[in-house]
Scaffold this motif. Sequence first.
Motif, PDB file in Angstrom:
ATOM      1  N   PHE A  68       0.841  -1.195   0.000  1.00 45.20           N
ATOM      2  CA  PHE A  68       0.000   0.000   0.000  1.00 45.20           C
ATOM      3  C   PHE A  68       0.873   1.239   0.000  1.00 45.20           C
ATOM      4  O   PHE A  68       1.844   1.328   0.753  1.00 45.20           O
ATOM      5  CB  PHE A  68      -0.918   0.012   1.228  1.00 45.20           C
ATOM      6  CG  PHE A  68      -1.971  -1.042   1.164  1.00 45.20           C
ATOM      7  CD1 PHE A  68      -3.205  -0.772   0.593  1.00 45.20           C
ATOM      8  CD2 PHE A  68      -1.718  -2.315   1.649  1.00 45.20           C
ATOM      9  CE1 PHE A  68      -4.174  -1.766   0.519  1.00 45.20           C
ATOM     10  CE2 PHE A  68      -2.688  -3.307   1.574  1.00 45.20           C
ATOM     11  CZ  PHE A  68      -3.916  -3.031   1.007  1.00 45.20           C
ATOM     12  N   ILE A  69       0.520   2.191  -0.845  1.00 47.83           N
ATOM     13  CA  ILE A  69       1.138   3.512  -0.859  1.00 47.83           C
ATOM     14  C   ILE A  69       0.020   4.514  -1.126  1.00 47.83           C
ATOM     15  O   ILE A  69      -0.772   4.337  -2.053  1.00 47.83           O
ATOM     16  CB  ILE A  69       2.228   3.655  -1.946  1.00 47.83           C
ATOM     17  CG1 ILE A  69       3.324   2.603  -1.774  1.00 47.83           C
ATOM     18  CG2 ILE A  69       2.824   5.070  -1.917  1.00 47.83           C
ATOM     19  CD1 ILE A  69       4.403   2.629  -2.871  1.00 47.83           C
ATOM     20  N   CYS A  70      -0.047   5.540  -0.302  1.00 48.67           N
ATOM     21  CA  CYS A  70      -1.017   6.619  -0.476  1.00 48.67           C
ATOM     22  C   CYS A  70      -2.446   6.073  -0.542  1.00 48.67           C
ATOM     23  O   CYS A  70      -3.181   6.369  -1.472  1.00 48.67           O
ATOM     24  CB  CYS A  70      -0.661   7.440  -1.718  1.00 48.67           C
ATOM     25  SG  CYS A  70      -1.306   9.104  -1.651  1.00 48.67           S
ATOM     26  N   HIS A  71      -2.801   5.270   0.424  1.00 49.96           N
ATOM     27  CA  HIS A  71      -4.150   4.713   0.596  1.00 49.96           C
ATOM     28  C   HIS A  71      -4.531   3.674  -0.462  1.00 49.96           C
ATOM     29  O   HIS A  71      -5.671   3.238  -0.489  1.00 49.96           O
ATOM     30  CB  HIS A  71      -5.236   5.794   0.575  1.00 49.96           C
ATOM     31  CG  HIS A  71      -4.879   7.075   1.235  1.00 49.96           C
ATOM     32  ND1 HIS A  71      -4.846   7.222   2.598  1.00 49.96           N
ATOM     33  CD2 HIS A  71      -4.521   8.283   0.712  1.00 49.96           C
ATOM     34  CE1 HIS A  71      -4.497   8.463   2.885  1.00 49.96           C
ATOM     35  NE2 HIS A  71      -4.298   9.118   1.772  1.00 49.96           N
ATOM     36  N   SER A  72      -3.631   3.298  -1.339  1.00 51.29           N
ATOM     37  CA  SER A  72      -3.983   2.422  -2.455  1.00 51.29           C
ATOM     38  C   SER A  72      -3.120   1.171  -2.495  1.00 51.29           C
ATOM     39  O   SER A  72      -1.928   1.219  -2.206  1.00 51.29           O
ATOM     40  CB  SER A  72      -3.800   3.166  -3.777  1.00 51.29           C
ATOM     41  OG  SER A  72      -4.646   4.283  -3.842  1.00 51.29           O
ATOM     42  N   GLU A  73      -3.728   0.071  -2.912  1.00 52.38           N
ATOM     43  CA  GLU A  73      -3.000  -1.181  -3.121  1.00 52.38           C
ATOM     44  C   GLU A  73      -2.255  -1.097  -4.450  1.00 52.38           C
ATOM     45  O   GLU A  73      -2.846  -0.834  -5.486  1.00 52.38           O
ATOM     46  CB  GLU A  73      -3.992  -2.343  -3.167  1.00 52.38           C
ATOM     47  CG  GLU A  73      -3.369  -3.657  -3.552  1.00 52.38           C
ATOM     48  CD  GLU A  73      -4.393  -4.692  -3.985  1.00 52.38           C
ATOM     49  OE1 GLU A  73      -4.012  -5.572  -4.768  1.00 52.38           O
ATOM     50  OE2 GLU A  73      -5.564  -4.605  -3.555  1.00 52.38           O
ATOM     51  N   LEU A  74      -0.929  -1.323  -4.407  1.00 47.24           N
ATOM     52  CA  LEU A  74      -0.132  -1.270  -5.626  1.00 47.24           C
ATOM     53  C   LEU A  74       0.413  -2.622  -6.034  1.00 47.24           C
ATOM     54  O   LEU A  74       0.817  -2.787  -7.186  1.00 47.24           O
ATOM     55  CB  LEU A  74       1.043  -0.296  -5.468  1.00 47.24           C
ATOM     56  CG  LEU A  74       0.680   1.168  -5.352  1.00 47.24           C
ATOM     57  CD1 LEU A  74       1.936   2.017  -5.295  1.00 47.24           C
ATOM     58  CD2 LEU A  74      -0.206   1.609  -6.494  1.00 47.24           C
ATOM     59  N   ALA A  75       0.479  -3.566  -5.137  1.00 45.41           N
ATOM     60  CA  ALA A  75       1.019  -4.881  -5.478  1.00 45.41           C
ATOM     61  C   ALA A  75       0.370  -5.924  -4.588  1.00 45.41           C
ATOM     62  O   ALA A  75      -0.018  -5.632  -3.453  1.00 45.41           O
ATOM     63  CB  ALA A  75       2.536  -4.900  -5.300  1.00 45.41           C
ATOM     64  N   ASN A  76       0.274  -7.129  -5.119  1.00 44.66           N
ATOM     65  CA  ASN A  76      -0.325  -8.243  -4.416  1.00 44.66           C
ATOM     66  C   ASN A  76       0.458  -9.488  -4.820  1.00 44.66           C
ATOM     67  O   ASN A  76       0.644  -9.724  -6.013  1.00 44.66           O
ATOM     68  CB  ASN A  76      -1.789  -8.378  -4.824  1.00 44.66           C
ATOM     69  CG  ASN A  76      -2.498  -9.539  -4.166  1.00 44.66           C
ATOM     70  OD1 ASN A  76      -2.057 -10.066  -3.151  1.00 44.66           O
ATOM     71  ND2 ASN A  76      -3.606  -9.946  -4.746  1.00 44.66           N
ATOM     72  N   ALA A  77       0.938 -10.246  -3.865  1.00 45.05           N
ATOM     73  CA  ALA A  77       1.669 -11.471  -4.194  1.00 45.05           C
ATOM     74  C   ALA A  77       1.547 -12.446  -3.035  1.00 45.05           C
ATOM     75  O   ALA A  77       1.200 -12.071  -1.915  1.00 45.05           O
ATOM     76  CB  ALA A  77       3.136 -11.169  -4.476  1.00 45.05           C
ATOM     77  N   TYR A  78       1.867 -13.700  -3.337  1.00 44.08           N
ATOM     78  CA  TYR A  78       1.734 -14.722  -2.309  1.00 44.08           C
ATOM     79  C   TYR A  78       2.540 -15.950  -2.674  1.00 44.08           C
ATOM     80  O   TYR A  78       2.930 -16.143  -3.823  1.00 44.08           O
ATOM     81  CB  TYR A  78       0.268 -15.103  -2.109  1.00 44.08           C
ATOM     82  CG  TYR A  78      -0.484 -15.432  -3.377  1.00 44.08           C
ATOM     83  CD1 TYR A  78      -0.475 -16.715  -3.908  1.00 44.08           C
ATOM     84  CD2 TYR A  78      -1.203 -14.443  -4.039  1.00 44.08           C
ATOM     85  CE1 TYR A  78      -1.172 -17.019  -5.065  1.00 44.08           C
ATOM     86  CE2 TYR A  78      -1.903 -14.734  -5.199  1.00 44.08           C
ATOM     87  CZ  TYR A  78      -1.883 -16.029  -5.703  1.00 44.08           C
ATOM     88  OH  TYR A  78      -2.570 -16.318  -6.855  1.00 44.08           O
ATOM     89  N   SER A  79       2.778 -16.770  -1.668  1.00 47.46           N
ATOM     90  CA  SER A  79       3.358 -18.093  -1.887  1.00 47.46           C
ATOM     91  C   SER A  79       2.224 -18.982  -2.385  1.00 47.46           C
ATOM     92  O   SER A  79       1.164 -19.052  -1.768  1.00 47.46           O
ATOM     93  CB  SER A  79       3.940 -18.658  -0.585  1.00 47.46           C
ATOM     94  OG  SER A  79       4.945 -17.822  -0.076  1.00 47.46           O
ATOM     95  N   GLU A  80       2.455 -19.632  -3.506  1.00 45.40           N
ATOM     96  CA  GLU A  80       1.417 -20.448  -4.133  1.00 45.40           C
ATOM     97  C   GLU A  80       0.996 -21.613  -3.240  1.00 45.40           C
ATOM     98  O   GLU A  80       1.834 -22.293  -2.656  1.00 45.40           O
ATOM     99  CB  GLU A  80       1.932 -21.026  -5.459  1.00 45.40           C
ATOM    100  CG  GLU A  80       2.186 -19.992  -6.520  1.00 45.40           C
ATOM    101  CD  GLU A  80       0.936 -19.493  -7.215  1.00 45.40           C
ATOM    102  OE1 GLU A  80      -0.136 -20.134  -7.089  1.00 45.40           O
ATOM    103  OE2 GLU A  80       1.030 -18.455  -7.878  1.00 45.40           O
ATOM    104  N   LEU A  81      -0.301 -21.851  -3.189  1.00 44.40           N
ATOM    105  CA  LEU A  81      -0.840 -23.012  -2.491  1.00 44.40           C
ATOM    106  C   LEU A  81      -0.428 -24.262  -3.263  1.00 44.40           C
ATOM    107  O   LEU A  81      -0.746 -24.405  -4.441  1.00 44.40           O
ATOM    108  CB  LEU A  81      -2.366 -22.920  -2.412  1.00 44.40           C
ATOM    109  CG  LEU A  81      -3.103 -24.116  -1.827  1.00 44.40           C
ATOM    110  CD1 LEU A  81      -2.648 -24.401  -0.404  1.00 44.40           C
ATOM    111  CD2 LEU A  81      -4.601 -23.872  -1.867  1.00 44.40           C
ATOM    112  N   ASN A  82       0.310 -25.136  -2.611  1.00 43.18           N
ATOM    113  CA  ASN A  82       0.760 -26.356  -3.286  1.00 43.18           C
ATOM    114  C   ASN A  82       0.385 -27.617  -2.501  1.00 43.18           C
ATOM    115  O   ASN A  82       0.950 -28.671  -2.723  1.00 43.18           O
ATOM    116  CB  ASN A  82       2.270 -26.312  -3.556  1.00 43.18           C
ATOM    117  CG  ASN A  82       3.086 -26.140  -2.291  1.00 43.18           C
ATOM    118  OD1 ASN A  82       2.555 -26.108  -1.189  1.00 43.18           O
ATOM    119  ND2 ASN A  82       4.387 -26.011  -2.454  1.00 43.18           N
ATOM    120  N   ASP A  83      -0.595 -27.483  -1.637  1.00 44.00           N
ATOM    121  CA  ASP A  83      -1.113 -28.619  -0.880  1.00 44.00           C
ATOM    122  C   ASP A  83      -2.445 -29.021  -1.517  1.00 44.00           C
ATOM    123  O   ASP A  83      -3.452 -28.312  -1.363  1.00 44.00           O
ATOM    124  CB  ASP A  83      -1.313 -28.215   0.584  1.00 44.00           C
ATOM    125  CG  ASP A  83      -1.899 -29.325   1.449  1.00 44.00           C
ATOM    126  OD1 ASP A  83      -2.528 -30.259   0.900  1.00 44.00           O
ATOM    127  OD2 ASP A  83      -1.748 -29.236   2.673  1.00 44.00           O
TER     128      ASP A  83
END
Length: 194
Positions: free
Chosen positions: A161-176
């Motif tokens: 988040f920068i300046c009240h806004s979401e700029l990036a989204n990432a995650y570790s992939e579900l592999n189960d």
Amino acid sequence: RNEGMDPKHNPEFTTVEMYQAYADFHTMMDIAEGILAGAAKEINGSYQVEWMGEQIDLTPGWPRLTMAQAVQQYLGVDFMAIDSDEAAVAAAKGVGIDMDGVELADAAEKTWGNALYACFDQKVEEKLIQPTFITMYPVEVSPLTKRSPADPRLTERFELFICHSELANAYSELNDPIDQRQRFEKQVEQRERG
């Protein structure tokens, strides 16, 4: 994608999408910070930028807060000390959260994770001006994300988040595959309930 969009979240518009073998969400935070800070320095000669009327400092070393830490910091509610869905929903309502609001993922489910997410979404996100990584999202709002080995209620995900806004989204992939099947079955059940 089946996500909504608004002026502060636009999942249909992706400038950069990347995958890296043997990397997790920590690596992706490092990369996101490096790209944005490096671009600012290269283009402006400085890590300081003005955006949407705010002075933003992109100097590397951005804060990394879990969602629960951010909610505790800004609202004073310690979700990590709450051990039941009912107590979590009551705590959220106690700080003015609309648990029936359209912003709530899986609105029919009044769970610990949805209460935490609603607190963040409705009251905390608007306070994030300087670059901040929010990590460890509830499993209810992160269907394709690997669970945290430290707390199975949470996932290895971040949003920047920068300046009240979401700029990036990432995650570790579900592999189960077992976990993934259970989550898909729950989604089907929720869809059938309306």
